[in-house]
Scaffold this motif. Structure first.
Motif, PDB file in Angstrom:
ATOM      1  N   ALA A  29       0.836  -1.209  -0.041  1.00 28.29           N
ATOM      2  CA  ALA A  29       0.215  -0.123   0.062  1.00 28.29           C
ATOM      3  C   ALA A  29       0.673   1.239   0.076  1.00 28.29           C
ATOM      4  N   TYR A  30       0.433   2.416  -0.520  1.00 26.12           N
ATOM      5  CA  TYR A  30       0.921   3.578  -0.191  1.00 26.12           C
ATOM      6  C   TYR A  30      -0.211   4.285   0.571  1.00 26.12           C
ATOM      7  N   PRO A  31       0.099   5.028   1.743  1.00 27.87           N
ATOM      8  CA  PRO A  31      -0.619   5.835   2.381  1.00 27.87           C
ATOM      9  C   PRO A  31      -1.658   6.784   1.733  1.00 27.87           C
ATOM     10  N   ASN A  56       4.738   3.985  -4.120  1.00 31.47           N
ATOM     11  CA  ASN A  56       3.585   4.633  -4.622  1.00 31.47           C
ATOM     12  C   ASN A  56       2.632   3.506  -5.042  1.00 31.47           C
ATOM     13  N   GLU A  57       1.558   3.899  -5.571  1.00 33.56           N
ATOM     14  CA  GLU A  57       0.522   2.811  -5.656  1.00 33.56           C
ATOM     15  C   GLU A  57       0.657   1.988  -6.855  1.00 33.56           C
ATOM     16  N   LYS A  58       1.254   2.623  -7.786  1.00 29.99           N
ATOM     17  CA  LYS A  58       1.878   1.667  -9.030  1.00 29.99           C
ATOM     18  C   LYS A  58       2.552   0.364  -8.584  1.00 29.99           C
ATOM     19  N   PRO A 346       8.483  22.664  10.810  1.00 24.87           N
ATOM     20  CA  PRO A 346       9.482  23.364  10.010  1.00 24.87           C
ATOM     21  C   PRO A 346       9.075  23.744   8.618  1.00 24.87           C
ATOM     22  N   HIS A 347       7.872  23.298   8.149  1.00 26.07           N
ATOM     23  CA  HIS A 347       7.460  23.847   6.882  1.00 26.07           C
ATOM     24  C   HIS A 347       7.285  25.456   6.962  1.00 26.07           C
ATOM     25  N   ARG A 348       6.745  25.826   8.188  1.00 27.25           N
ATOM     26  CA  ARG A 348       6.499  27.354   8.363  1.00 27.25           C
ATOM     27  C   ARG A 348       7.581  28.170   8.180  1.00 27.25           C
ATOM     28  N   GLY A 366       0.788  17.592   0.725  1.00 30.56           N
ATOM     29  CA  GLY A 366       1.449  17.217   1.811  1.00 30.56           C
ATOM     30  C   GLY A 366       1.044  18.211   2.714  1.00 30.56           C
ATOM     31  N   CYS A 367       1.404  18.264   4.067  1.00 31.35           N
ATOM     32  CA  CYS A 367       1.302  19.235   4.879  1.00 31.35           C
ATOM     33  C   CYS A 367       1.407  20.648   4.606  1.00 31.35           C
ATOM     34  N   TYR A 368       2.747  20.460   3.542  1.00 32.08           N
ATOM     35  CA  TYR A 368       3.245  22.044   3.238  1.00 32.08           C
ATOM     36  C   TYR A 368       2.168  22.570   2.318  1.00 32.08           C
ATOM     37  N   THR A 369       0.900  21.823   1.870  1.00 30.27           N
ATOM     38  CA  THR A 369       0.113  22.580   0.862  1.00 30.27           C
ATOM     39  C   THR A 369      -0.449  23.707   1.468  1.00 30.27           C
ATOM     40  N   GLY A 412       7.353  17.294  -0.460  1.00 29.56           N
ATOM     41  CA  GLY A 412       8.143  16.578   0.919  1.00 29.56           C
ATOM     42  C   GLY A 412       8.726  15.390   0.510  1.00 29.56           C
ATOM     43  N   ASP A 413       9.372  14.904   1.641  1.00 32.23           N
ATOM     44  CA  ASP A 413       9.963  13.563   1.522  1.00 32.23           C
ATOM     45  C   ASP A 413       9.421  12.490   0.803  1.00 32.23           C
ATOM     46  N   SER A 414       8.309  12.130   1.437  1.00 30.70           N
ATOM     47  CA  SER A 414       7.449  10.951   0.761  1.00 30.70           C
ATOM     48  C   SER A 414       6.883  11.262  -0.469  1.00 30.70           C
ATOM     49  N   THR A 415       6.484  12.455  -0.733  1.00 31.35           N
ATOM     50  CA  THR A 415       6.121  12.938  -2.235  1.00 31.35           C
ATOM     51  C   THR A 415       7.129  12.924  -3.164  1.00 31.35           C
ATOM     52  N   PHE A 416       8.468  13.283  -2.663  1.00 34.75           N
ATOM     53  CA  PHE A 416       9.630  13.239  -3.491  1.00 34.75           C
ATOM     54  C   PHE A 416       9.822  11.636  -3.899  1.00 34.75           C
ATOM     55  N   ASP A 440      12.368  18.172   3.816  1.00 32.88           N
ATOM     56  CA  ASP A 440      12.093  16.724   4.518  1.00 32.88           C
ATOM     57  C   ASP A 440      12.124  16.414   5.876  1.00 32.88           C
ATOM     58  N   ASN A 441      11.146  16.321   6.495  1.00 36.58           N
ATOM     59  CA  ASN A 441      10.421  16.095   7.863  1.00 36.58           C
ATOM     60  C   ASN A 441      10.672  14.786   8.260  1.00 36.58           C
ATOM     61  N   SER A 442      11.245  13.668   7.462  1.00 35.90           N
ATOM     62  CA  SER A 442      11.399  12.276   7.881  1.00 35.90           C
ATOM     63  C   SER A 442      10.189  11.560   8.123  1.00 35.90           C
ATOM     64  N   THR A 443       9.201  12.010   7.513  1.00 40.12           N
ATOM     65  CA  THR A 443       7.850  11.186   7.626  1.00 40.12           C
ATOM     66  C   THR A 443       6.952  11.243   6.568  1.00 40.12           C
ATOM     67  N   THR A 444       6.035  10.581   6.702  1.00 42.37           N
ATOM     68  CA  THR A 444       4.566  10.999   5.590  1.00 42.37           C
ATOM     69  C   THR A 444       3.674  11.748   6.640  1.00 42.37           C
ATOM     70  N   GLY A 445       3.989  13.168   6.899  1.00 39.31           N
ATOM     71  CA  GLY A 445       3.243  13.581   7.917  1.00 39.31           C
ATOM     72  C   GLY A 445       1.543  13.996   7.848  1.00 39.31           C
ATOM     73  N   MET A 446       1.249  14.187   6.426  1.00 39.07           N
ATOM     74  CA  MET A 446      -0.161  14.640   6.240  1.00 39.07           C
ATOM     75  C   MET A 446      -1.167  13.509   6.736  1.00 39.07           C
ATOM     76  N   THR A 447      -0.778  12.073   6.268  1.00 40.41           N
ATOM     77  CA  THR A 447      -1.510  11.050   6.299  1.00 40.41           C
ATOM     78  C   THR A 447      -1.437  10.276   7.863  1.00 40.41           C
TER      79      THR A 447
HETATM   80  C1  LIG Z   1      -1.635   9.610  -5.356  1.00 38.57           C
HETATM   81  C2  LIG Z   1      -1.765   9.964  -4.148  1.00 38.57           C
HETATM   82  N1  LIG Z   1      -1.386   9.156  -3.117  1.00 38.57           N
HETATM   83  C3  LIG Z   1      -1.701   9.422  -1.787  1.00 38.57           C
HETATM   84  C4  LIG Z   1      -2.218  10.846  -1.226  1.00 38.57           C
HETATM   85  C5  LIG Z   1      -2.113  11.008   0.130  1.00 38.57           C
HETATM   86  N2  LIG Z   1      -1.197  11.878   0.562  1.00 38.57           N
HETATM   87  C6  LIG Z   1      -1.456  13.469   0.556  1.00 38.57           C
HETATM   88  S1  LIG Z   1      -0.146  14.170   0.975  1.00 38.57           S
HETATM   89  C7  LIG Z   1       0.724  12.551   1.105  1.00 38.57           C
HETATM   90  C8  LIG Z   1       2.255  12.788   1.518  1.00 38.57           C
HETATM   91  C9  LIG Z   1       2.634  13.522   2.374  1.00 38.57           C
HETATM   92  O1  LIG Z   1       4.011  13.406   2.951  1.00 38.57           O
HETATM   93  P1  LIG Z   1       5.049  14.300   2.802  1.00 38.57           P
HETATM   94  O2  LIG Z   1       5.403  14.580   1.140  1.00 38.57           O
HETATM   95  O3  LIG Z   1       6.554  13.816   3.113  1.00 38.57           O
HETATM   96  O4  LIG Z   1       4.933  15.715   3.385  1.00 38.57           O
HETATM   97  P2  LIG Z   1       4.338  15.960   4.573  1.00 38.57           P
HETATM   98  O5  LIG Z   1       2.972  15.939   4.797  1.00 38.57           O
HETATM   99  O6  LIG Z   1       5.133  15.127   5.631  1.00 38.57           O
HETATM  100  O7  LIG Z   1       4.899  17.429   4.845  1.00 38.57           O
HETATM  101  C10 LIG Z   1       0.073  11.471   0.869  1.00 38.57           C
HETATM  102  C11 LIG Z   1       0.605  10.188   0.928  1.00 38.57           C
HETATM  103  C12 LIG Z   1      -2.316  11.672  -2.299  1.00 38.57           C
HETATM  104  N3  LIG Z   1      -2.798  12.897  -2.326  1.00 38.57           N
HETATM  105  N4  LIG Z   1      -2.262  11.206  -3.703  1.00 38.57           N
END
Ligand SMILES: Cc1ncc(C[n+]2csc(CCOP(=O)(O)OP(=O)(O)O)c2C)c(N)n1
Length: 584
Positions: A29-31, A56-58, A346-348, A366-369, A412-416, A440-447
């Motif tokens: 899975a991908y969160p 990722n989901e693929k 840290p995004h702020r 991500g949270c940084y949106t 973000g790191d997870s999105t990268f 890079d906040n060392s996690t997938t923060g938003m989910t």
């Molecule tokens: C294709 C897809 N998969 C999953 C998500 C759910 N999602 C939203 S943001 C995110 C990742 C956030 O992590 P990161 O990029 O590290 O940023 P952070 O929130 O930690 O700042 C995910 C998995 C999504 N929006 N689109």
């Protein structure tokens, strides 16, 4: 009453339980909200079951396909937009069929509680000719998962299991059963079904059309499609969560409740329609059932009464059909609480500097949106995961390198690691000069803080190789890779200025852990009224721990302050100070 243990479970927990009981051996899975917890529950079943976070989901879907081909029951989980990322393998595995049962769980988000669009997975699944099951509560979520695997093997079809936010995150009673011990199927090489080159795929297309017809025929008698015959004045065809609303809104109506929403049971629907005076089709989002039913010449009311947007409710259905509201207490009114970056995020501080430099941001997901909203208001674009970097590249190719000198991409790191890295390869390969910030906040923060390939931990919490993000950027051809602490404002400003001026692609990695990852006691800051000059500098980044008193001086809420020190660094008058533990 049965003597089986009954427990209350969230929809997502029940899906995980269903997979466990069905004897699933591999899950990837991908969160993505509202699907994330499925894997977090599933990983707790340790016997004979492997789970992972894929990048990722693929990838997740391909992992599940591999496990299915090898002969075991396998699944992949994702949110609806993730299904787009997985679309490439999904369309083709639809032709290939399965060996061990294969289920792709996809969670839709009507009402957009946490998504960038409101797409209906049934549409994507129909286009890919994938059958879809959809449960209405936690108990069905568990049961239907088991059925999905059985049907997948019986009809040689990968199945989509559709849920929605309301189902994923609401609770219901579930009866626990033992895990089925499913024997692995033998692997037999048969390239006509597993090598999708034109000659083979042509044949498989014919074959799956046949299988889908067989499945559509079987759907007429499958118990998961059931008729609840009552008063025949009103008949409703529905499925999923709207079924619950229909039962509440129209208790005396006859209902055809569909558990399989693709393919549809044509005969069963025609028969039901012939028995009721007025037929309604009630489905959230797109008119998927309605359009098919009408195309068969069956008269039905649907989207002329109901919206294609957002979630439905019992009240709304009753009003639309009977013209009267339900006799229920009005829901409590709560104040609107738009999401904001946490105190100490840290995004702020990164965005504070970006704003100070008057830069535009090609943003990502991500949270940084949240940098798009006031008072930061720095993010110009947010489309889909990984898009920030390629959007910036496109701008440069359209308008030239001078144009993007006041732009950066932020990801973000997870999105990268999800899809951003491909775009960075493209930037390096196609001679971009843009600047990419990897927050890079060392996690997938938003989910909710899931690990990923650069955190050094697996879904099981075991230590794993942690991708070196700076080295990865260099490996794809970026020569200028700089790491900066997100709270080092001076250095951050200098580096961003330097790199945006440079005629070469650069990556600036602001490596500072998410504030919610550190659970220890943190220092606190306090504002001294006497020294405060009311200049408002410390308020600019929009930290929720800061408030202004009536006289214009600043107060820091010590229940919210996380001690990041951003406000202290911004105060030129020494009015903000660390508070010693005893002074609190
Ligand atoms: C294709 C897809 N998969 C999953 C998500 C759910 N999602 C939203 S943001 C995110 C990742 C956030 O992590 P990161 O990029 O590290 O940023 P952070 O929130 O930690 O700042 C995910 C998995 C999504 N929006 N689109």
């Amino acid at each position: 009453m049965s003597d089986k243990k009954r427990v209350i479970m969230l929809g997502n927990e029940a899906i995980a339980r269903g997979a466990y009981e069905a004897g699933v051996k591999v899950s990837a899975a991908y969160p993505g909200t509202p699907s994330t917890e499925i894997s977090e529950y599933l990983v707790q079943y340790k016997d004979g079951l492997y789970c992972e976070w894929s990048p990722n989901e693929k990838v997740a879907t391909e992992v599940a396909v591999g496990a299915s081909l090898a002969g075991t029951r396998a699944m992949a989980c994702m949110k609806h937009v993730g299904f787009n990322v997985a679309a490439d393998p999904a369309y083709s595995v639809s032709y290939m069929g399965v060996n061990g049962g294969l289920v792709i769980v996809v969670a839709d988000d009507p009402g957009l509680y946490s998504s960038q669009n409101e797409q209906d997975t049934r549409m994507v699944a129909r286009a890919a000719q994938l059958p879809v099951l959809e449960p209405s509560d936690s108990s069905e979520a568990k049961e239907f998962m088991k059925q999905a695997f059985e049907l997948s093997e019986k009809f040689d079809r990968p199945f989509v299991f559709r849920t929605t936010t309301r189902l994923a995150h609401s609770q219901g009673i579930v009866e626990l059963e033992a895990r089925e011990e499913i024997e692995d199927k033998p692997y037999e090489k048969d390239i006509r079904r597993t090598v999708m080159m034109p000659a083979n795929a042509k044949q498989r297309h014919v074959e799956i059309e046949k299988r889908n017809l067989e499945l559509a025929e079987a759907a007429n008698t499958l118990p998961i499609n059931r008729v609840e015959m009552k008063d025949t004045k009103i008949g409703v065809i529905t499925s999923g969560i709207p079924y619950q609303y229909v039962k509440e809104a129209l208790p005396s109506a006859s209902v055809l409740k569909l558990g399989m929403v693709n393919p549809l049971p044509k005969k069963l629907i025609a028969e039901f329609a012939s028995k009721v005076e007025k037929l309604y089709i009630i489905e959230e989002l797109d008119p998927v059932i309605e359009e098919q039913v009408r195309s068969w010449g069956i008269e039905a009311a649907g989207k002329e009464l109901f919206t294609v947007q957002g979630e439905y409710s019992a009240n709304m259905i009753r009003k639309a059909i009977l013209g009267e509201a339900l006799d229920i207490a009005a829901p409590a009114q709560v104040p609107g609480r738009p999401p904001i970056l946490c105190p100490g995020c840290p995004h702020r501080s990164v965005y504070y500097v970006v704003k100070k430099l008057n830069l535009h941001v090609a943003g990502d997901i991500g949270c940084y949106t949240l940098g798009a909203v006031a008072p930061l208001s720095v993010v110009d674009t947010t489309m889909c995961m990984g898009s920030s970097i390629s959007t910036l590249h496109g701008m440069e190719k359209a308008k030239g390198k001078e144009y993007i000198k006041n732009w950066v991409a932020a990801i973000g790191d997870s999105t990268f690691l999800h899809t951003g890295v491909n775009s960075l390869m493209n930037m390096a390969y196609n001679k971009s000069t843009g600047t990419v910030l990897i927050l890079d906040n060392s996690t997938t923060g938003m989910t909710g803080h899931q690990d990923h390939a650069a955190t050094g931990k697996t879904l099981q919490g075991e230590p794993a190789y942690a991708i070196d993000i700076p080295a990865l950027c260099r490996a794809v051809g970026v020569r200028n890779v700089i790491e900066v602490n997100a709270f080092d404002l001076e250095r951050l400003e200098a580096v961003i200025k330097e790199e945006t001026a440079r005629d070469e692609v650069s990556v600036i990695i602001t490596k500072t852990p998410c504030v919610l990852l550190s659970k220890g006691k943190k220092p606190l800051y306090a504002a001294h009224e006497d020294k405060c000059k009311k200049c408002g500098m410390c308020m600019r980044p929009g930290c929720p721990a800061m408030t202004k008193r009536a006289d214009g001086t600043i107060r820091i809420d010590d229940t919210m302050c996380t001690g990041c020190g951003l406000c202290k660094d911004l105060c030129k008058f020494g009015a903000i100070d660390l508070v010693k533990a005893g002074d609190r």
